[in-house]
Design a protein around this motif. Structure first.
Motif, PDB file in Angstrom:
ATOM      1  N   LYS A 100      -4.939   4.577   1.080  1.00  0.00           N
ATOM      2  CA  LYS A 100      -4.433   5.794   1.294  1.00  0.00           C
ATOM      3  C   LYS A 100      -3.293   5.607   2.294  1.00  0.00           C
ATOM      4  O   LYS A 100      -3.452   5.513   3.440  1.00  0.00           O
ATOM      5  CB  LYS A 100      -5.430   6.891   1.951  1.00  0.00           C
ATOM      6  N   ILE A 101      -1.894   5.644   1.770  1.00  0.00           N
ATOM      7  CA  ILE A 101      -0.845   5.385   2.398  1.00  0.00           C
ATOM      8  C   ILE A 101      -0.309   6.530   2.719  1.00  0.00           C
ATOM      9  O   ILE A 101       0.304   7.460   1.911  1.00  0.00           O
ATOM     10  CB  ILE A 101       0.016   4.420   1.518  1.00  0.00           C
ATOM     11  N   VAL A 102       0.376   6.855   3.940  1.00  0.00           N
ATOM     12  CA  VAL A 102       1.072   7.935   4.496  1.00  0.00           C
ATOM     13  C   VAL A 102       2.541   7.474   4.138  1.00  0.00           C
ATOM     14  O   VAL A 102       3.009   6.511   4.792  1.00  0.00           O
ATOM     15  CB  VAL A 102       0.649   8.389   5.774  1.00  0.00           C
ATOM     16  N   VAL A 103       3.307   8.300   3.604  1.00  0.00           N
ATOM     17  CA  VAL A 103       4.700   7.854   3.228  1.00  0.00           C
ATOM     18  C   VAL A 103       5.930   8.936   3.851  1.00  0.00           C
ATOM     19  O   VAL A 103       5.587  10.259   3.768  1.00  0.00           O
ATOM     20  CB  VAL A 103       4.999   7.820   1.856  1.00  0.00           C
ATOM     21  N   LYS A 104       6.690   8.397   4.746  1.00  0.00           N
ATOM     22  CA  LYS A 104       7.320   9.303   5.589  1.00  0.00           C
ATOM     23  C   LYS A 104       8.831   9.503   4.924  1.00  0.00           C
ATOM     24  O   LYS A 104       9.796   8.857   4.928  1.00  0.00           O
ATOM     25  CB  LYS A 104       7.667   8.931   7.069  1.00  0.00           C
ATOM     26  N   THR A 105       8.622  10.558   3.735  1.00  0.00           N
ATOM     27  CA  THR A 105       9.899  10.404   2.892  1.00  0.00           C
ATOM     28  C   THR A 105      11.170  10.740   3.365  1.00  0.00           C
ATOM     29  O   THR A 105      12.283  10.305   2.772  1.00  0.00           O
ATOM     30  CB  THR A 105       9.573  11.465   1.754  1.00  0.00           C
ATOM     31  N   ASN A 106      11.311  11.516   4.435  1.00  0.00           N
ATOM     32  CA  ASN A 106      12.618  11.767   5.160  1.00  0.00           C
ATOM     33  C   ASN A 106      13.019  10.960   6.325  1.00  0.00           C
ATOM     34  O   ASN A 106      13.921  11.332   6.857  1.00  0.00           O
ATOM     35  CB  ASN A 106      12.403  13.298   5.451  1.00  0.00           C
ATOM     36  N   LEU A 107      12.257   9.900   6.221  1.00  0.00           N
ATOM     37  CA  LEU A 107      12.650   9.037   7.540  1.00  0.00           C
ATOM     38  C   LEU A 107      13.722   8.472   7.870  1.00  0.00           C
ATOM     39  O   LEU A 107      14.619   8.609   8.943  1.00  0.00           O
ATOM     40  CB  LEU A 107      11.770   7.863   7.441  1.00  0.00           C
TER      41      LEU A 107
END
Length: 338
Positions: A100-107
């Motif tokens: 379960k990977i958290v992805v910071k799309t607007n980083l």
């Protein structure tokens, strides 16, 4: 991790899920996500509240600031210090950390704003501490090119930390960035025994492949060192293990070798010690003695390991312009493990 172009990702558009569980002693913090699934991996797409994070001194890593596009890591390293962070998100530090990977799309956009702030001093930044920034999820999201461009445009020095050959996808971009700021890389290779890698780093590239990545980066003008992490007490801390790892780092042209003895903070401790009890039960009492006072091994032990690695690096000429050790690698010859 690639999308199935025929069927598209399994996703629930518009469905939001709170990732943070306040727990009995923590303030409740709301964070919303869009959930997508790829090849058995669940990704939580979230907006980044901050881009640049301070690295706690307790990690004993040679960096002060970090930018991490992912939380969680498909390499599934049983010892990873970042595992504890998943608990803060209401996820499990064990199986969830790798699935379960958290992805910071607007980083990248957030990073540009923070780099432009008058309060930012332009200190070097390490990329990828809470999850490998070139793990398989990066094949789908491709966040790193925009992050690298943001740092290059700001002229901010940065270092890539990775175990993944995917970093070579961005080699041309890194070479362009190096014309505008100081760019370096560090490949994590704590040991070169692939049997141990399969046991404690099941989703990571082989040590040989990582050293080849190190050699390729150095050959293309991106200084790359080896983060010799972690050194596993009583498993990979023998004289032979240390010598083999430093020697192969020297053959790969590593500009530095930085030893880091295994740390066992909460999250990593349960996962690693569970493996140790199953596979090496006789070592458990010795680990309990070595780590009896907290997440770090006894100070005398750590100092001894650091001295050994320092002496080996000196003997093989790591980081020296005129080395005593002549690199034997050639384009037609792969690096051997031992």
């Amino acid at each position: 991790m690639r999308r199935d172009a025929s069927s598209g990702p399994a996703t629930t558009p518009g469905v939001q899920q709170s990732l943070l569980d306040s727990g009995p002693s923590r303030p409740r913090v709301e964070r919303q996500s869009v959930i997508r699934s790829f090849d058995g991996i669940t990704c939580y797409e979230v907006p980044a509240r901050t881009a640049i994070d301070r690295i706690p001194e307790a990690t004993e890593l040679p960096y002060q600031w970090a930018v991490s596009p992912y939380r969680g890591c498909q390499a599934a390293c049983g010892y990873c210090m970042a595992r504890r962070g998943h608990r803060y998100l209401g996820l499990d530090a064990g199986h969830d950390f790798a699935s379960k990977i958290v992805v910071k799309t607007n980083l990248a956009d957030r990073l540009r704003r923070e780099l432009a702030s008058p309060r930012w001093t332009g200190d070097p930044i390490a990329l990828g501490l809470t999850g490998d920034c070139y793990q398989p999820a990066e094949e789908t999201y491709q966040l790193m090119p925009r992050i690298v461009r943001a740092l290059a445009d700001a002229g901010n020095p940065f270092t890539l930390l990775t175990k993944s050959p995917l970093v070579l996808r961005d080699l041309d971009l890194l070479r362009e960035a190096a014309k505008m700021t100081q760019v370096s890389a560090t490949v994590s290779v704590g040991f070169v025994d692939d049997r141990i890698r399969r046991a404690v780093e099941p989703g990571a590239a082989t040590p040989q492949r990582r050293l080849e990545v190190c050699a390729t980066l150095n050959d293309n003008g991106i200084p790359c060192g080896v983060l010799m992490a972690p050194i596993l007490p009583l498993i990979t801390d023998s004289a032979d293990h240390l010598l083999s790892t430093v020697r192969r780092a020297a053959e790969a042209g590593a500009v530095s070798v930085t030893p880091v003895v295994l740390r066992l903070p909460s999250g990593a401790r349960e996962c690693y010690m569970g493996w140790l009890e199953r596979e090496h039960p006789g070592l458990v009492p010795r680990y309990q003695a070595l780590y009896g006072k907290g997440p770090t091994a006894d100070a005398d032990y750590r100092a001894r390991i650091a001295d050994q690695v320092r002496g080996l690096a000196e003997a093989y000429g790591v980081g020296q312009s005129a080395r005593r050790w002549r690199r034997r690698r050639s384009p037609a010859r792969q690096l051997a493990l031992v």
